[in-house]
Write an enzyme that holds these catalytic residues in place. Sequence first.
Site, PDB file in Angstrom:
ATOM      1  N   THR A 227       0.843  -1.324   0.538  1.00 35.48           N
ATOM      2  CA  THR A 227       0.438   0.054   0.030  1.00 35.48           C
ATOM      3  C   THR A 227       0.616   1.437  -0.164  1.00 35.48           C
ATOM      4  O   THR A 227       2.609   1.046   0.744  1.00 35.48           O
ATOM      5  CB  THR A 227      -0.794   0.080   1.716  1.00 35.48           C
ATOM      6  OG1 THR A 227      -0.407   0.025   2.520  1.00 35.48           O
ATOM      7  CG2 THR A 227      -1.616  -0.731   1.336  1.00 35.48           C
ATOM      8  N   ASP A 228       0.182   2.511  -0.559  1.00 33.64           N
ATOM      9  CA  ASP A 228       1.244   3.403  -0.549  1.00 33.64           C
ATOM     10  C   ASP A 228       1.163   3.882   1.368  1.00 33.64           C
ATOM     11  O   ASP A 228      -0.086   3.944   1.961  1.00 33.64           O
ATOM     12  CB  ASP A 228       0.191   5.253  -1.112  1.00 33.64           C
ATOM     13  CG  ASP A 228       1.184   5.431  -1.396  1.00 33.64           C
ATOM     14  OD1 ASP A 228       2.389   5.579   0.064  1.00 33.64           O
ATOM     15  OD2 ASP A 228       0.815   6.791  -2.011  1.00 33.64           O
ATOM     16  N   TRP A 229       1.395   4.465   1.427  1.00 35.44           N
ATOM     17  CA  TRP A 229       2.092   5.365   2.829  1.00 35.44           C
ATOM     18  C   TRP A 229       0.806   5.492   3.799  1.00 35.44           C
ATOM     19  O   TRP A 229       0.342   6.877   4.168  1.00 35.44           O
ATOM     20  CB  TRP A 229       3.224   5.968   3.295  1.00 35.44           C
ATOM     21  CG  TRP A 229       4.020   4.690   3.540  1.00 35.44           C
ATOM     22  CD1 TRP A 229       5.316   5.296   4.719  1.00 35.44           C
ATOM     23  CD2 TRP A 229       4.810   3.984   2.770  1.00 35.44           C
ATOM     24  NE1 TRP A 229       6.442   4.034   4.707  1.00 35.44           N
ATOM     25  CE2 TRP A 229       6.239   3.394   3.398  1.00 35.44           C
ATOM     26  CE3 TRP A 229       4.251   3.266   2.067  1.00 35.44           C
ATOM     27  CZ2 TRP A 229       6.927   2.199   2.578  1.00 35.44           C
ATOM     28  CZ3 TRP A 229       5.266   2.362   1.185  1.00 35.44           C
ATOM     29  CH2 TRP A 229       6.426   1.833   1.401  1.00 35.44           C
TER      30      TRP A 229
END
Length: 528
Positions: A227-229
Amino acid sequence: MKYKELIDKMTLEEKASLCVGGDYWHSKAIERLDIPSITMSDGPHGLRVQKTKADNLGINESEISTCFPASSTIGNSWNKETAYMLGNTLGEEAAYEDVDIVLGPAINIKRTPLCGRNFEYFSEDPYLTGVLAREYVKGLQTNGVGACVKHFAANNQENRRRTINAVVDERTLREIYLKAFEKIVKEAKPWSIMSAYNKLNGTYCNENKELMNILRKEWEFNGLVITDWGAENDRVSGLIAGNEIEMPGGRGNGVEEIIEAVKNKKVSEEYLNEVVSRILEYAFKGAERETLKEYNRQEHHNIARKLAEDSIVLLKNDEDILPIKNKKVAVIGDMAKRPRYQGAGSSTINPYKLTNLLDCLKEQGIECSYAQGYERIESENDVTLREEAIDVAKNSELVILCVGLTENFESEGMDRFTLDIPSNQNKLIEEICKVNKKVVIVLSNGSPILMPWKDDVQAIITGYLGGEAGAEAMVNCLTGKVNPSGKLAETYPLSLEDTPCYKYYPGTEVSVEYKESIYVGYRYYDKI
Ligand code: BGC
């Protein structure tokens, strides 16, 4: 399944724990079974390794590394070797820093020139983006370091990026916004893909089965989806859609939720085993690589200069004013002394050696009279600075005027609201042109700008955001040592109103409809 024996020894808790990050930059390790963690770092045009305080906004200091030109700069090279060289050199630094996965390349398509993060992206064209990013990935991964191609998908604006629902028809999605991802997945086999913050056609990208099925089933992607952060919204839905690792660690109850989902049969343990098997594959792959004992920092700096040279674009050159023949010039503009060389946000690099245009010109034996000309942030002092600059320009044969977008115009997390450069700079150019007819504009800009003064100056050259050695590259072009043979990889409109999605951006509070369809960038301008 590749790691069946090992997975058979793992408890459900251990399996679930691998699907959620350990901390800001690492996946979890399981010491009992000698399972190593995966170390990640930004990306994309240099390393942002943080050994103490971590963040995803580029706020806290990171280790020193080479700041290469931004991807929008590399796009202008149209050169496969340039992109490969960037990936390969970055990969060496990652091997030195024990980074397993670099969070890059970023390959979103430039839908609107206003997107604050366009400097991190290559082009408005999916084919050019796909070829350059494929080479970057290949170069990086020859070092035993993985790429994380981001942000999947349709993350085309920073405005409300964490919640916006991008509504995109299937043809547009596949031909424009997914094309480069497809090319890279099929031709470079990246270790991982980063799922974007936004929603796509109603569902968060990380939980979007249709999107993930294209990746996994149609393109046969076998790597990790990370996932993106903070882009995780529902851990179990993400897992079911095809996500392996939620990043960063230390937030939410993802592990407990996965355990619960297996216990109540929402997710089968066989499915979780497959996910875990993929995580193990890349954790072991990273651990196989030997730490690089050292690399030659000056050599990497020189490579950064070469990449910048390959990407410089000469936009205008009346009466062959360039290369400069003069041994004495006026150099005007704050950016000549304090270069604008990278964008802001998670890609911020702590550079090894930052050079500036003024010093580089002097080093080449050119006598320079200097004036600052403007403040980075407009202020009352601009009037005095402008007067000083006019005096310097009046008494010179040739003026090199360094202008462009300032830091607050190009940043992750926010979009621009105008295509103009700051008005104090436009005013300065206007005034200088009144007292000197030989003006060379040197631009630093990661995305298109308006140039109301373009007919009044003799030459315009842009180095985009050239990285730590961008000034050296620019001086080599100004003096004729290097041929500025880059070409723009995106269109420069004459007004904001002329841009393809002007009427459909930034959308409402909730969603943004891509009504311009496939007519993005030059496809639109060619059509009207
Ligand atoms: C950015 C990513 C970046 C991550 C880690 C996020 O905010 O969108 O591109 O890799 O932070 O810093």
